[in-house]
Design an enzyme around this catalytic site. Structure first.
Site, PDB file in Angstrom:
ATOM      1  N   ARG A   1      14.420   2.193   6.162  1.00 41.70           N
ATOM      2  CA  ARG A   1      14.422   3.077   4.991  1.00 41.70           C
ATOM      3  C   ARG A   1      15.399   4.230   5.194  1.00 41.70           C
ATOM      4  NH1 ARG A   1       9.520   6.758   3.261  1.00 41.70           N
ATOM      5  NH2 ARG A   1      10.344   7.686   5.161  1.00 41.70           N
TER       6      ARG A   1
ATOM      7  N   TYR B   1       1.524   5.115 -15.327  1.00 35.51           N
ATOM      8  CA  TYR B   1       2.685   5.814 -14.754  1.00 35.51           C
ATOM      9  C   TYR B   1       3.726   6.118 -15.824  1.00 35.51           C
ATOM     10  CZ  TYR B   1       1.079   4.943  -9.966  1.00 35.51           C
ATOM     11  OH  TYR B   1       0.364   4.940  -8.799  1.00 35.51           O
TER      12      TYR B   1
ATOM     13  N   ASP C   1       8.486  -2.652  -5.616  1.00 37.12           N
ATOM     14  CA  ASP C   1       7.452  -1.749  -6.106  1.00 37.12           C
ATOM     15  C   ASP C   1       7.083  -2.162  -7.518  1.00 37.12           C
ATOM     16  OD1 ASP C   1       6.161   0.953  -5.147  1.00 37.12           O
ATOM     17  OD2 ASP C   1       6.436   1.090  -7.313  1.00 37.12           O
TER      18      ASP C   1
ATOM     19  N   ARG D   1       0.622  -3.794   1.516  1.00 37.39           N
ATOM     20  CA  ARG D   1       1.550  -2.813   2.120  1.00 37.39           C
ATOM     21  C   ARG D   1       1.861  -3.126   3.577  1.00 37.39           C
ATOM     22  NH1 ARG D   1       1.615   2.307  -0.988  1.00 37.39           N
ATOM     23  NH2 ARG D   1       1.949   1.412  -3.043  1.00 37.39           N
TER      24      ARG D   1
ATOM     25  N   ARG E   1       5.287   2.279   5.936  1.00 43.46           N
ATOM     26  CA  ARG E   1       5.604   3.410   6.820  1.00 43.46           C
ATOM     27  C   ARG E   1       4.864   3.430   8.146  1.00 43.46           C
ATOM     28  NH1 ARG E   1       4.571   7.631   2.163  1.00 43.46           N
ATOM     29  NH2 ARG E   1       3.297   5.841   1.580  1.00 43.46           N
TER      30      ARG E   1
HETATM   31  O1  CP3 Z   1       2.593  -4.788   0.076  1.00 41.34           O
HETATM   32  C1  CP3 Z   1       3.784  -4.780   0.445  1.00 41.34           C
HETATM   33  O2  CP3 Z   1       4.128  -4.737   1.662  1.00 41.34           O
HETATM   34  C2  CP3 Z   1       4.869  -4.907  -0.597  1.00 41.34           C
HETATM   35  C3  CP3 Z   1       5.405  -3.687  -1.075  1.00 41.34           C
HETATM   36  C4  CP3 Z   1       4.719  -2.839  -2.138  1.00 41.34           C
HETATM   37  C5  CP3 Z   1       5.031  -1.472  -2.265  1.00 41.34           C
HETATM   38  N1  CP3 Z   1       4.414  -0.998  -3.394  1.00 41.34           N
HETATM   39  C6  CP3 Z   1       5.906  -0.737  -1.338  1.00 41.34           C
HETATM   40  C7  CP3 Z   1       5.870   0.727  -1.351  1.00 41.34           C
HETATM   41  C8  CP3 Z   1       3.824  -3.161  -3.164  1.00 41.34           C
HETATM   42  C9  CP3 Z   1       3.119  -4.478  -3.451  1.00 41.34           C
HETATM   43  C10 CP3 Z   1       3.659  -1.985  -3.965  1.00 41.34           C
HETATM   44  C11 CP3 Z   1       2.844  -1.932  -5.179  1.00 41.34           C
HETATM   45  C12 CP3 Z   1       2.499  -0.624  -5.760  1.00 41.34           C
HETATM   46  N2  CP3 Z   1       3.303   0.460  -5.945  1.00 41.34           N
HETATM   47  C13 CP3 Z   1       1.249  -0.329  -6.346  1.00 41.34           C
HETATM   48  C14 CP3 Z   1       0.096  -1.271  -6.454  1.00 41.34           C
HETATM   49  C15 CP3 Z   1      -0.599  -1.476  -5.163  1.00 41.34           C
HETATM   50  C16 CP3 Z   1      -1.413  -0.308  -4.713  1.00 41.34           C
HETATM   51  O3  CP3 Z   1      -1.118   0.210  -3.630  1.00 41.34           O
HETATM   52  O4  CP3 Z   1      -2.339   0.057  -5.408  1.00 41.34           O
HETATM   53  C17 CP3 Z   1       1.306   0.995  -6.824  1.00 41.34           C
HETATM   54  C18 CP3 Z   1       0.181   1.756  -7.501  1.00 41.34           C
HETATM   55  C19 CP3 Z   1       2.625   1.478  -6.587  1.00 41.34           C
HETATM   56  C20 CP3 Z   1       3.206   2.807  -6.953  1.00 41.34           C
HETATM   57  C21 CP3 Z   1       3.634   3.498  -5.729  1.00 41.34           C
HETATM   58  N3  CP3 Z   1       4.851   3.289  -5.117  1.00 41.34           N
HETATM   59  C22 CP3 Z   1       2.876   4.379  -4.921  1.00 41.34           C
HETATM   60  C23 CP3 Z   1       1.476   4.885  -5.238  1.00 41.34           C
HETATM   61  C24 CP3 Z   1       3.663   4.678  -3.790  1.00 41.34           C
HETATM   62  C25 CP3 Z   1       3.279   5.487  -2.583  1.00 41.34           C
HETATM   63  C26 CP3 Z   1       3.586   6.909  -2.701  1.00 41.34           C
HETATM   64  C27 CP3 Z   1       3.387   7.598  -1.355  1.00 41.34           C
HETATM   65  O5  CP3 Z   1       4.284   8.359  -0.979  1.00 41.34           O
HETATM   66  O6  CP3 Z   1       2.378   7.310  -0.698  1.00 41.34           O
HETATM   67  C28 CP3 Z   1       4.888   4.011  -3.941  1.00 41.34           C
HETATM   68  C29 CP3 Z   1       5.991   3.991  -2.979  1.00 41.34           C
HETATM   69  C30 CP3 Z   1       5.939   2.833  -2.036  1.00 41.34           C
HETATM   70  N4  CP3 Z   1       5.866   1.544  -2.456  1.00 41.34           N
HETATM   71  C31 CP3 Z   1       5.992   2.883  -0.607  1.00 41.34           C
HETATM   72  C32 CP3 Z   1       5.978   1.554  -0.184  1.00 41.34           C
HETATM   73  C33 CP3 Z   1       6.083   1.049   1.230  1.00 41.34           C
HETATM   74  C34 CP3 Z   1       6.111   4.137   0.260  1.00 41.34           C
HETATM   75  C35 CP3 Z   1       7.426   4.788  -0.033  1.00 41.34           C
HETATM   76  C36 CP3 Z   1       8.215   5.178   1.169  1.00 41.34           C
HETATM   77  O7  CP3 Z   1       8.570   4.320   2.004  1.00 41.34           O
HETATM   78  O8  CP3 Z   1       8.531   6.367   1.222  1.00 41.34           O
END
Ligand code: CP3
Length: 350
Positions: free
Chosen positions: A37, A151, A74, A24, A28
């Site tokens: 974003r 999911y 994602d 990540r 954010r």
């Molecule tokens: O690592 C990186 O910089 C690459 C981007 C990346 C994102 N998601 C961006 C993201 C990667 C590799 C993921 C993978 C992902 N997504 C996983 C596996 C990795 C882990 O963290 O366990 C999972 C379970 C997801 C599903 C998902 N998507 C979640 C749990 C969330 C966060 C929800 C929250 O509000 O906290 C997302 C959204 C997401 N994916 C965000 C980012 C930067 C935040 C969304 C935003 O900007 O509002």
């Protein structure tokens, strides 16, 4: 490639300093990410606009001397492409509008064509490779079949994913049907990312650790192995290192290492020396500081980096990372302290 430490470490070759990237790393906690974003209008639009996905992928690389970039996307783009309808709202987290609940829902699923339904991801990979211009390698990724199925069944995040587990217990044949189609979708998706220019591939099995050992082997590990094996028979992907990260699944490290992957991601509940003794020289290791360390003082961060490097020891095959993603409340300067400490302390001891 100007900086190939990350790829060398994945091949367990000697390096001048331990490579580091952060799960990540585009996210954010960075004000520039929040600005992009906001311009995109939503997280999903950000993912679906290659120019903007490229821009946020490069933001952490511009700020810190990281040794790898990870595609901004994602794991839920795959269920979205299978027709489930992804949205990610502020404070709500990811949601799928049409979760799969019945055998008929699962029978109706198809394997998406990466160059059509997921074209925006492939375009982002091609654009990022061009813009990186050999500075650092690019990591492509996908979710594991089990984690995606969690999911897809639940429709949103959950503490226990009990509905997904219940399907595995009540109707294992239907669960296997779902996992098999998702595994085939993931293989095509990862192979397409490799063809588009990804130089390493990572599978996130974020919810593997929710499964008791027998269930883990049957519903998670089996499909991770299927992915590793299938990628070996793809002309491009077979030469691209594969990293498997099964969070909370430390009981299965040997079995995960036997899948044929190049590296294992580790969370912070196992020490690097214990993990290394258990998997030997079969695979490289990636990890594994507790992400909360970034709330500690710079001195404490440096000390924890030093302990992790010492725990891994003077062996080839370590990629430094956190044990899970960096959280939105972190001060970016603390990440700079960590990245510098990894390079300085590892170069000094080699
Ligand atoms: O690592 C990186 O910089 C690459 C981007 C990346 C994102 N998601 C961006 C993201 C990667 C590799 C993921 C993978 C992902 N997504 C996983 C596996 C990795 C882990 O963290 O366990 C999972 C379970 C997801 C599903 C998902 N998507 C979640 C749990 C969330 C966060 C929800 C929250 O509000 O906290 C997302 C959204 C997401 N994916 C965000 C980012 C930067 C935040 C969304 C935003 O900007 O509002």
């Amino acid at each position: 490639m100007d900086n190939d430490r990350f790829l060398r470490a994945l091949r367990r070759e000697p390096v001048d300093a331990t490579p580091v990237w952060i799960m990540r790393q585009a996210g954010r906690y960075l004000p520039e990410y929040r600005a992009t974003r906001a311009r995109a209008g939503s997280f999903v639009n950000l993912c679906k606009t290659p120019e903007l996905a490229c821009e946020v992928t490069l933001q952490p690389i511009a700020r810190f001397p990281l040794d790898a970039a990870i595609l901004f996307s994602d794991i839920l783009t795959v269920p979205d492409a299978m027709g489930l309808g992804l949205s990610v709202d502020e404070g709500v987290g990811p949601r799928l509008a049409k979760p799969v609940r019945t055998r008929a829902d699962i029978d109706a699923l198809g394997v998406p064509d990466p160059e059509t339904e997921l074209r925006y991801v492939m375009d982002a990979v091609r654009l990022i490779r061009r813009e990186l211009n050999g500075k650092v390698p690019l990591i492509g990724f996908a979710g594991s079949p089990w984690t995606l199925a969690c999911y897809m069944i639940e429709g949103e995040g959950s503490a226990s994913f009990a509905r997904a587990k219940a399907l595995a217990w009540d109707d294992p044949a239907t669960m296997h049907k779902l996992l098999d189609i998702v595994a085939r979708a993931v293989v095509r998706y990862l192979a397409a990312q490799a063809a588009a220019g990804a130089q390493a591939l990572m599978v996130f099995d974020t919810w593997g650790g929710l499964l008791a050992p027998g269930l883990f082997r049957e519903f998670s590990l089996r499909y991770l192995a299927q992915i590793a094996q299938s990628l070996q028979s793809d002309n491009v992907a077979k030469s691209i290192p594969l990293i498997l990260f099964s969070k909370g699944a430390n009981g299965h490290l040997e079995a995960l290492a036997d899948t044929g992957c190049a590296a294992l991601g580790l969370d912070w509940t196992i020490s690097l020396d214990d993990a290394r003794v258990r998997v030997g020289t079969r695979v490289a290791l990636q990890g594994n500081l507790d992400p909360a360390v970034l709330h500690a003082s710079p001195d404490a961060i440096r000390a924890e980096v030093g302990k992790a490097l010492a725990s891994f020891g003077p062996h080839p095959g370590h990629v430094f990372n956190l044990g899970h993603g960096i959280t939105p409340d972190v001060d970016p300067e603390r990440l700079g302290v960590l990245v510098d400490a990894v390079h300085e302390l590892s170069a000094a001891s080699s």
